[in-house]
Design a protein around this motif. Structure first.
Motif, PDB file in Angstrom:
ATOM      1  N   MET A  68     -12.598   3.736   4.878  1.00 18.26           N
ATOM      2  CA  MET A  68     -11.540   2.944   5.485  1.00 18.26           C
ATOM      3  C   MET A  68     -10.353   3.837   5.820  1.00 18.26           C
ATOM      4  O   MET A  68      -9.896   4.585   4.958  1.00 18.26           O
ATOM      5  N   PRO A  69      -9.817   3.787   7.045  1.00 19.62           N
ATOM      6  CA  PRO A  69      -8.663   4.613   7.410  1.00 19.62           C
ATOM      7  C   PRO A  69      -7.467   4.332   6.500  1.00 19.62           C
ATOM      8  O   PRO A  69      -7.256   3.202   6.048  1.00 19.62           O
ATOM      9  N   LEU A  70      -6.675   5.378   6.268  1.00 20.48           N
ATOM     10  CA  LEU A  70      -5.521   5.251   5.373  1.00 20.48           C
ATOM     11  C   LEU A  70      -4.561   4.172   5.845  1.00 20.48           C
ATOM     12  O   LEU A  70      -4.024   3.415   5.031  1.00 20.48           O
ATOM     13  N   ILE A  71      -4.335   4.083   7.150  1.00 18.30           N
ATOM     14  CA  ILE A  71      -3.380   3.099   7.668  1.00 18.30           C
ATOM     15  C   ILE A  71      -3.843   1.683   7.348  1.00 18.30           C
ATOM     16  O   ILE A  71      -3.034   0.803   7.053  1.00 18.30           O
ATOM     17  N   ARG A 125      -5.686   0.814   4.719  1.00 18.79           N
ATOM     18  CA  ARG A 125      -5.479   0.624   3.288  1.00 18.79           C
ATOM     19  C   ARG A 125      -4.005   0.338   2.984  1.00 18.79           C
ATOM     20  O   ARG A 125      -3.682  -0.527   2.160  1.00 18.79           O
ATOM     21  N   LEU A 126      -3.113   1.061   3.645  1.00 17.30           N
ATOM     22  CA  LEU A 126      -1.678   0.836   3.439  1.00 17.30           C
ATOM     23  C   LEU A 126      -1.275  -0.564   3.897  1.00 17.30           C
ATOM     24  O   LEU A 126      -0.451  -1.226   3.250  1.00 17.30           O
ATOM     25  N   LEU A 127      -1.857  -1.000   5.007  1.00 22.43           N
ATOM     26  CA  LEU A 127      -1.548  -2.346   5.502  1.00 22.43           C
ATOM     27  C   LEU A 127      -2.028  -3.398   4.516  1.00 22.43           C
ATOM     28  O   LEU A 127      -1.314  -4.366   4.227  1.00 22.43           O
ATOM     29  N   ARG A 128      -3.220  -3.213   3.990  1.00 24.61           N
ATOM     30  CA  ARG A 128      -3.738  -4.151   2.996  1.00 24.61           C
ATOM     31  C   ARG A 128      -2.879  -4.167   1.738  1.00 24.61           C
ATOM     32  O   ARG A 128      -2.625  -5.226   1.160  1.00 24.61           O
ATOM     33  N   LEU A 129      -2.442  -2.998   1.323  1.00 30.82           N
ATOM     34  CA  LEU A 129      -1.572  -2.918   0.153  1.00 30.82           C
ATOM     35  C   LEU A 129      -0.279  -3.685   0.398  1.00 30.82           C
ATOM     36  O   LEU A 129       0.141  -4.494  -0.440  1.00 30.82           O
ATOM     37  N   ALA A 130       0.341  -3.454   1.554  1.00 34.40           N
ATOM     38  CA  ALA A 130       1.620  -4.105   1.860  1.00 34.40           C
ATOM     39  C   ALA A 130       1.468  -5.614   1.953  1.00 34.40           C
ATOM     40  O   ALA A 130       2.258  -6.376   1.368  1.00 34.40           O
ATOM     41  N   VAL A 131       0.453  -6.073   2.679  1.00 37.23           N
ATOM     42  CA  VAL A 131       0.232  -7.511   2.822  1.00 37.23           C
ATOM     43  C   VAL A 131      -0.122  -8.127   1.465  1.00 37.23           C
ATOM     44  O   VAL A 131       0.363  -9.201   1.105  1.00 37.23           O
ATOM     45  N   GLY A 132      -0.959  -7.433   0.705  1.00 41.30           N
ATOM     46  CA  GLY A 132      -1.365  -7.944  -0.594  1.00 41.30           C
ATOM     47  C   GLY A 132      -0.204  -8.088  -1.564  1.00 41.30           C
ATOM     48  O   GLY A 132      -0.083  -9.102  -2.253  1.00 41.30           O
ATOM     49  N   LEU A 133       0.675  -7.100  -1.604  1.00 39.86           N
ATOM     50  CA  LEU A 133       1.815  -7.163  -2.518  1.00 39.86           C
ATOM     51  C   LEU A 133       2.802  -8.259  -2.112  1.00 39.86           C
ATOM     52  O   LEU A 133       3.343  -8.974  -2.959  1.00 39.86           O
ATOM     53  N   PHE A 134       3.040  -8.388  -0.795  1.00 37.84           N
ATOM     54  CA  PHE A 134       3.935  -9.465  -0.342  1.00 37.84           C
ATOM     55  C   PHE A 134       3.344 -10.825  -0.698  1.00 37.84           C
ATOM     56  O   PHE A 134       4.039 -11.700  -1.225  1.00 37.84           O
TER      57      PHE A 134
END
Length: 208
Positions: free
Chosen positions: A1-4, A6-15
């Protein structure tokens, strides 16, 4: 999975995770053990729910030191974001008092929490402070993960209840249902490692 991604999933998941906590608090039927403690501390200190969440995370991270747990990027992101988002949610969401609205609000919060956990865990950036404590006890003291989690949550639940945190049917529902729900959402969002791709398995991770 591209890093971007993963970062998007992290941000959406935390919010989504922080907002889900706010929904469950506003339902008024009981919250998860750590949130019971947060409510109790907030009640006695006058600090906001989100700020107490942040400060509690810092204290838990200090407990990582003797357990030789190392924070990762997701750990730091979790510590910095969940509290402010929860405060935002509590600011915009009304307190519920009618039984059917309480039930719908809590159910929505619980489902959102499961989806958020799948997104956040699946991004594979490391555990949050509280689950890192559980893993540290498992690795350093030899406690089984289930025993470590139960010991921690019973302790914080008791402390939170004594401080005036809200314990109710929602507390029991969260304890019984969040595991099975995350077991459904995690495979949908989990980042597959190369080994997992060849064996068809899904990596195991933890949330907050």
């Amino acid at each position: 999975m591209p890093l971007i991604h993963r970062l998007l999933r992290l941000a959406v998941g935390l919010f989504a995770y922080g907002f889900a906590i706010a929904l469950m608090v506003r339902a008024g039927v009981g919250v998860a053990p750590w949130d019971v403690l947060t409510q109790g501390l907030s009640k006695h200190t006058g600090l906001s729910f989100g700020l107490v969440t942040f400060l509690t995370s810092l204290v838990v991270l200090v407990l990582w030191i003797p357990l030789r747990q190392r924070p990762r990027f997701g750990t730091v992101a979790n510590t910095l974001s969940i509290g402010p988002v929860a405060d935002f949610g509590l600011h915009v969401l009304p307190q519920q008092s009618v039984w059917w609205a309480q039930g719908l609000t809590f159910a929505g919060g619980l489902l959102l929490l499961a989806v958020a956990s799948g997104l956040y865990i699946g991004a594979d950036f490391g555990p949050g402070p509280r689950d890192g404590l559980m893993l540290g006890l498992h690795r350093r003291l030899g406690w089984r993960v289930g025993v470590a989690r139960t010991a921690i949550e019973v302790t914080v639940l008791a402390a939170g209840w004594l401080l005036g945190g809200q314990v109710g049917i929602g507390t029991a529902a969260e304890a019984l249902l969040i595991g099975p729900l995350v077991a459904i959402t995690l495979p949908l969002f989990a980042r597959r490692r190369a080994a997992a791709a060849t064996t068809g398995s899904t990596p195991v991770a933890v949330a907050t």
